[in-house]
Write a protein that holds these residues in place. Sequence first.
Motif, mmCIF file in Angstrom:
data_model
loop_
_atom_site.group_PDB
_atom_site.id
_atom_site.type_symbol
_atom_site.label_atom_id
_atom_site.label_comp_id
_atom_site.label_asym_id
_atom_site.label_seq_id
_atom_site.Cartn_x
_atom_site.Cartn_y
_atom_site.Cartn_z
ATOM 1 N N LEU A 160 0.848 -1.178 -0.112
ATOM 2 C CA LEU A 160 0.095 -0.019 0.198
ATOM 3 C C LEU A 160 0.774 1.293 -0.023
ATOM 4 O O LEU A 160 0.628 2.284 -0.809
ATOM 5 N N VAL A 161 1.962 1.211 0.737
ATOM 6 C CA VAL A 161 2.776 2.489 0.781
ATOM 7 C C VAL A 161 3.365 2.643 -0.301
ATOM 8 O O VAL A 161 3.496 3.726 -1.137
ATOM 9 N N ALA A 162 3.975 1.520 -0.956
ATOM 10 C CA ALA A 162 4.640 1.715 -2.441
ATOM 11 C C ALA A 162 3.644 2.287 -3.375
ATOM 12 O O ALA A 162 4.216 2.962 -4.351
ATOM 13 N N ALA A 163 2.337 1.805 -3.304
ATOM 14 C CA ALA A 163 1.473 2.266 -4.189
ATOM 15 C C ALA A 163 0.928 3.793 -4.227
ATOM 16 O O ALA A 163 0.007 4.196 -4.889
ATOM 17 N N THR A 164 1.176 4.293 -2.986
ATOM 18 C CA THR A 164 0.647 5.770 -2.675
ATOM 19 C C THR A 164 1.781 6.669 -2.420
ATOM 20 O O THR A 164 2.923 6.172 -1.999
ATOM 21 N N ALA A 165 1.805 8.089 -2.971
ATOM 22 C CA ALA A 165 2.705 8.801 -2.700
ATOM 23 C C ALA A 165 2.289 10.321 -2.045
ATOM 24 O O ALA A 165 1.043 10.647 -2.346
ATOM 25 N N ASP A 166 3.029 10.727 -1.011
ATOM 26 C CA ASP A 166 2.494 12.100 -0.632
ATOM 27 C C ASP A 166 1.261 12.242 -0.048
ATOM 28 O O ASP A 166 0.532 13.026 -0.459
ATOM 29 N N VAL A 167 0.917 11.094 0.692
ATOM 30 C CA VAL A 167 -0.312 11.257 1.518
ATOM 31 C C VAL A 167 -0.461 12.305 2.280
ATOM 32 O O VAL A 167 0.417 12.394 3.437
ATOM 33 N N ASP A 168 -1.421 13.237 2.329
ATOM 34 C CA ASP A 168 -1.576 14.362 3.584
ATOM 35 C C ASP A 168 -2.375 13.872 4.392
ATOM 36 O O ASP A 168 -2.319 14.284 5.605
ATOM 37 N N ILE A 169 -3.308 13.072 4.196
ATOM 38 C CA ILE A 169 -4.526 12.724 5.123
ATOM 39 C C ILE A 169 -4.586 11.128 5.337
ATOM 40 O O ILE A 169 -4.878 10.436 4.172
ATOM 41 N N LEU A 170 -4.432 10.599 6.479
ATOM 42 C CA LEU A 170 -4.333 9.048 6.710
ATOM 43 C C LEU A 170 -5.623 8.818 7.649
ATOM 44 O O LEU A 170 -5.639 9.355 8.616
ATOM 45 N N VAL A 171 -6.567 8.012 7.071
ATOM 46 C CA VAL A 171 -7.427 7.775 8.040
ATOM 47 C C VAL A 171 -7.660 6.193 8.234
ATOM 48 O O VAL A 171 -7.881 5.313 7.205
ATOM 49 N N ASN A 172 -7.201 5.856 9.361
ATOM 50 C CA ASN A 172 -7.169 4.398 9.883
ATOM 51 C C ASN A 172 -8.545 4.066 10.256
ATOM 52 O O ASN A 172 -8.685 3.797 11.346
ATOM 53 N N ASN A 173 -9.299 3.514 9.204
ATOM 54 C CA ASN A 173 -10.717 3.150 9.515
ATOM 55 C C ASN A 173 -10.724 1.801 9.596
ATOM 56 O O ASN A 173 -11.667 1.101 10.301
ATOM 57 N N LEU A 174 -9.786 0.825 9.105
ATOM 58 C CA LEU A 174 -10.112 -0.663 8.901
ATOM 59 C C LEU A 174 -10.087 -1.209 10.166
ATOM 60 O O LEU A 174 -9.524 -0.864 11.479
ATOM 61 N N GLY A 175 -11.032 -2.201 10.475
ATOM 62 C CA GLY A 175 -11.214 -2.763 11.772
ATOM 63 C C GLY A 175 -12.333 -3.960 11.473
ATOM 64 O O GLY A 175 -13.073 -4.086 10.771
ATOM 65 N N ILE A 176 -12.268 -4.877 12.464
ATOM 66 C CA ILE A 176 -12.940 -6.205 12.388
ATOM 67 C C ILE A 176 -13.604 -6.397 13.979
ATOM 68 O O ILE A 176 -12.829 -5.580 14.584
ATOM 69 N N TYR A 177 -14.853 -6.936 13.984
ATOM 70 C CA TYR A 177 -15.383 -7.130 15.140
ATOM 71 C C TYR A 177 -16.086 -8.394 15.331
ATOM 72 O O TYR A 177 -16.501 -8.836 14.023
ATOM 73 N N GLU A 178 -16.517 -9.127 16.632
ATOM 74 C CA GLU A 178 -17.239 -10.000 16.651
ATOM 75 C C GLU A 178 -17.728 -10.294 18.129
ATOM 76 O O GLU A 178 -16.956 -9.633 18.995
ATOM 77 N N SER A 179 -18.776 -10.804 18.303
ATOM 78 C CA SER A 179 -19.377 -11.144 19.748
ATOM 79 C C SER A 179 -18.659 -12.532 20.133
ATOM 80 O O SER A 179 -18.695 -13.530 19.471
ATOM 81 N N LYS A 180 -17.937 -12.567 21.405
ATOM 82 C CA LYS A 180 -17.524 -13.753 21.506
ATOM 83 C C LYS A 180 -17.249 -13.883 23.322
ATOM 84 O O LYS A 180 -16.590 -12.784 23.899
ATOM 85 N N ASP A 181 -17.347 -14.971 24.042
ATOM 86 C CA ASP A 181 -17.432 -14.962 25.120
ATOM 87 C C ASP A 181 -15.599 -14.759 25.692
ATOM 88 O O ASP A 181 -15.005 -15.305 24.894
ATOM 89 N N ALA A 182 -15.401 -14.007 26.552
ATOM 90 C CA ALA A 182 -14.164 -13.200 26.831
ATOM 91 C C ALA A 182 -13.252 -14.504 27.045
ATOM 92 O O ALA A 182 -12.053 -14.464 26.885
#
Length: 264
Positions: free
Chosen positions: A76-98
């Motif tokens: 991803l970094v190699a394919a993008t240049a001069d990023v001014d705004i980085l939004v780290n939105n990626l996330g996973i979730y699930e319900s599971k007994d602790a």
Amino acid sequence: MKIDLTGRTALVTGSSQGIGLSIATELFRAGATVVLSGRSQESLNAAANVIAGDAAADPPRTVAADLSTRDGIAELVAATADVDILVNNLGIYESKDALDITDDDWREYLDVNLLSAVRLTRALLPAMMRRRWGRILYLASDAAIAVPEDMLHYGVSKTALVAAARGYAKVAAGSGVTVNSVIAGPTKTDGAVRFLAEKYGADTPWEEAQARFMSTERSASLIKRLIDPTEIANMIVYLSSHQASATTGGALRVDGGYVDSIFP
């Protein structure tokens, strides 16, 4: 207030659907050049077409990569240049007994929800600091504060994101780069719509299903409805702007008042 992000490049992870897609859409509408990131090239292409619509501007660029791995981050970094705004939105979730959360579960959640953001920050922050301008945003959750026992691994990963944002804001001090986290509350995503249909029956009208859910399982909400993803995107766009230049190291809530605290 007129927010104009013309000339800025924004990278949004996990942006082929849901909140990420809304964030990418609103950044695009504000004039930013947008880069979409996800695992499926097909889904990314579809998202780019939705965002571009009939706009005269170039459609968003897309990069398919698995950001849970170092190699995926490097792609991803190699394919993008001069990023001014980085939004780290990626996330996973699930319900599971602790007590059933395994070591492998913990590693997966930390790799996807935390380390993907940390690795991208580490890769892109130095160039932002040299250019004396940049915005880094981490999408956290009310679970970062009110950690749910049935989503412990998810909640802990989001708590860590809030801490990382504060720490990297200190790293960027005085550079013109701001780093913040956004604490999202219960949101109306496609997954939430499907969940409520399964829970209350597909024939139950949406407004009725939502009202039942909010009154019984999210009763702490002060808006008494699920948040629209665009409402979260609006906060991201503001924090990405010149107007937000004095806001850094913060954990800003778009939670509908769900967390019962006057502080994050």
